[in-house]
Design a protein around this motif. Structure first.
Motif, PDB file in Angstrom:
ATOM      1  N   ILE A   1       2.658   6.147  -5.861  1.00  0.00           N
ATOM      2  CA  ILE A   1       2.294   6.234  -7.277  1.00  0.00           C
ATOM      3  C   ILE A   1       1.033   7.066  -7.450  1.00  0.00           C
ATOM      4  O   ILE A   1       0.948   7.926  -8.330  1.00  0.00           O
ATOM      5  CB  ILE A   1       2.103   4.818  -7.863  1.00  0.00           C
ATOM      6  CG1 ILE A   1       3.449   4.094  -7.913  1.00  0.00           C
ATOM      7  CG2 ILE A   1       1.457   4.875  -9.243  1.00  0.00           C
ATOM      8  CD1 ILE A   1       3.336   2.615  -8.213  1.00  0.00           C
ATOM      9  N   LEU A   2       0.036   6.831  -6.594  1.00  0.00           N
ATOM     10  CA  LEU A   2      -1.208   7.580  -6.676  1.00  0.00           C
ATOM     11  C   LEU A   2      -0.971   9.063  -6.414  1.00  0.00           C
ATOM     12  O   LEU A   2      -1.517   9.921  -7.111  1.00  0.00           O
ATOM     13  CB  LEU A   2      -2.223   7.016  -5.681  1.00  0.00           C
ATOM     14  CG  LEU A   2      -3.612   7.623  -5.699  1.00  0.00           C
ATOM     15  CD1 LEU A   2      -4.262   7.455  -7.069  1.00  0.00           C
ATOM     16  CD2 LEU A   2      -4.478   6.987  -4.631  1.00  0.00           C
ATOM     17  N   ALA A   3      -0.139   9.389  -5.431  1.00  0.00           N
ATOM     18  CA  ALA A   3       0.156  10.794  -5.129  1.00  0.00           C
ATOM     19  C   ALA A   3       0.869  11.470  -6.301  1.00  0.00           C
ATOM     20  O   ALA A   3       0.571  12.618  -6.642  1.00  0.00           O
ATOM     21  CB  ALA A   3       1.000  10.889  -3.861  1.00  0.00           C
ATOM     22  N   GLU A   4       1.812  10.753  -6.937  1.00  0.00           N
ATOM     23  CA  GLU A   4       2.502  11.317  -8.100  1.00  0.00           C
ATOM     24  C   GLU A   4       1.529  11.569  -9.249  1.00  0.00           C
ATOM     25  O   GLU A   4       1.585  12.619  -9.901  1.00  0.00           O
ATOM     26  CB  GLU A   4       3.609  10.371  -8.567  1.00  0.00           C
ATOM     27  CG  GLU A   4       4.825  10.343  -7.686  1.00  0.00           C
ATOM     28  CD  GLU A   4       5.843   9.324  -8.174  1.00  0.00           C
ATOM     29  OE1 GLU A   4       5.837   8.985  -9.378  1.00  0.00           O
ATOM     30  OE2 GLU A   4       6.641   8.868  -7.343  1.00  0.00           O
ATOM     31  N   ASP A   5       0.669  10.616  -9.524  1.00  0.00           N
ATOM     32  CA  ASP A   5      -0.302  10.779 -10.609  1.00  0.00           C
ATOM     33  C   ASP A   5      -1.277  11.918 -10.308  1.00  0.00           C
ATOM     34  O   ASP A   5      -1.639  12.681 -11.202  1.00  0.00           O
ATOM     35  CB  ASP A   5      -1.074   9.481 -10.856  1.00  0.00           C
ATOM     36  CG  ASP A   5      -0.232   8.426 -11.557  1.00  0.00           C
ATOM     37  OD1 ASP A   5       0.847   8.775 -12.096  1.00  0.00           O
ATOM     38  OD2 ASP A   5      -0.645   7.258 -11.570  1.00  0.00           O
ATOM     39  N   ALA A   6      -1.711  12.014  -9.061  1.00  0.00           N
ATOM     40  CA  ALA A   6      -2.627  13.091  -8.682  1.00  0.00           C
ATOM     41  C   ALA A   6      -1.941  14.447  -8.809  1.00  0.00           C
ATOM     42  O   ALA A   6      -2.571  15.431  -9.212  1.00  0.00           O
ATOM     43  CB  ALA A   6      -3.136  12.884  -7.263  1.00  0.00           C
TER      44      ALA A   6
ATOM     45  N   MET B   1       0.823  -1.204   0.000  1.00  0.00           N
ATOM     46  CA  MET B   1       0.000   0.000   0.000  1.00  0.00           C
ATOM     47  C   MET B   1       0.865   1.265   0.000  1.00  0.00           C
ATOM     48  O   MET B   1       0.514   2.251  -0.634  1.00  0.00           O
ATOM     49  CB  MET B   1      -0.941   0.006   1.197  1.00  0.00           C
ATOM     50  CG  MET B   1      -2.086  -0.965   1.040  1.00  0.00           C
ATOM     51  SD  MET B   1      -3.351  -0.792   2.312  1.00  0.00           S
ATOM     52  CE  MET B   1      -2.543  -1.537   3.709  1.00  0.00           C
ATOM     53  N   ALA B   2       1.984   1.233   0.697  1.00  0.00           N
ATOM     54  CA  ALA B   2       2.859   2.415   0.724  1.00  0.00           C
ATOM     55  C   ALA B   2       3.366   2.725  -0.671  1.00  0.00           C
ATOM     56  O   ALA B   2       3.392   3.889  -1.085  1.00  0.00           O
ATOM     57  CB  ALA B   2       4.014   2.182   1.686  1.00  0.00           C
ATOM     58  N   GLY B   3       3.754   1.718  -1.419  1.00  0.00           N
ATOM     59  CA  GLY B   3       4.193   1.925  -2.794  1.00  0.00           C
ATOM     60  C   GLY B   3       3.078   2.441  -3.684  1.00  0.00           C
ATOM     61  O   GLY B   3       3.281   3.350  -4.502  1.00  0.00           O
ATOM     62  N   GLN B   4       1.883   1.897  -3.502  1.00  0.00           N
ATOM     63  CA  GLN B   4       0.741   2.342  -4.288  1.00  0.00           C
ATOM     64  C   GLN B   4       0.371   3.783  -3.944  1.00  0.00           C
ATOM     65  O   GLN B   4      -0.006   4.554  -4.828  1.00  0.00           O
ATOM     66  CB  GLN B   4      -0.460   1.433  -4.054  1.00  0.00           C
ATOM     67  CG  GLN B   4      -0.297   0.060  -4.655  1.00  0.00           C
ATOM     68  CD  GLN B   4      -1.446  -0.862  -4.290  1.00  0.00           C
ATOM     69  OE1 GLN B   4      -2.274  -0.546  -3.439  1.00  0.00           O
ATOM     70  NE2 GLN B   4      -1.497  -2.014  -4.927  1.00  0.00           N
ATOM     71  N   ASP B   5       0.485   4.143  -2.675  1.00  0.00           N
ATOM     72  CA  ASP B   5       0.169   5.513  -2.269  1.00  0.00           C
ATOM     73  C   ASP B   5       1.111   6.507  -2.941  1.00  0.00           C
ATOM     74  O   ASP B   5       0.689   7.584  -3.361  1.00  0.00           O
ATOM     75  CB  ASP B   5       0.260   5.664  -0.752  1.00  0.00           C
ATOM     76  CG  ASP B   5      -0.882   4.975  -0.029  1.00  0.00           C
ATOM     77  OD1 ASP B   5      -1.904   4.659  -0.677  1.00  0.00           O
ATOM     78  OD2 ASP B   5      -0.748   4.751   1.190  1.00  0.00           O
TER      79      ASP B   5
END
Length: 96
Positions: free
Chosen positions: A27-32, A21-25
């Motif tokens: 990636i999601l923050a970068e995309d956002a 989840m930390a890795g996904q967070d």
């Protein structure tokens, strides 16, 4: 979902998924950040993704428990192995 499944998910599956989840967070923050979203819209996007991850993770864990129970339950030997599909919800089953 039964309280037992929720407890098992919270105490066994969730700790194992925290690194993922930390890795996904990240990636999601970068995309956002790359999208032209306001700070509030970014937060809403991240909240929505976290909510979906919790719901899907809990559902996948529950299906895994049901499948494990089906594998370990006593059963008659079928030539077509239909018992392997018993963990799947049927079309007419009520949605929980």
């Amino acid at each position: 979902m039964s309280d037992l499944y929720q407890w098992l998910y919270d105490h066994y599956a969730l700790p194992e998924l925290e690194d993922l989840m930390a890795g996904q967070d990240g990636i999601l923050a970068e995309d956002a950040a790359r999208a032209s979203l306001t700070k509030r819209q970014r937060r809403c996007l991240i909240d929505m993704a976290e909510n979906m991850r919790l719901q899907w993770g809990t559902e996948a864990f529950t299906l895994g428990i049901r499948f494990g129970q089906a594998l370990s339950a006593p059963r008659a030997l079928d030539a077509d192995c239909q018992w392997l599909m018993n963990f799947l919800p049927k079309l007419d089953d009520p949605v929980s």
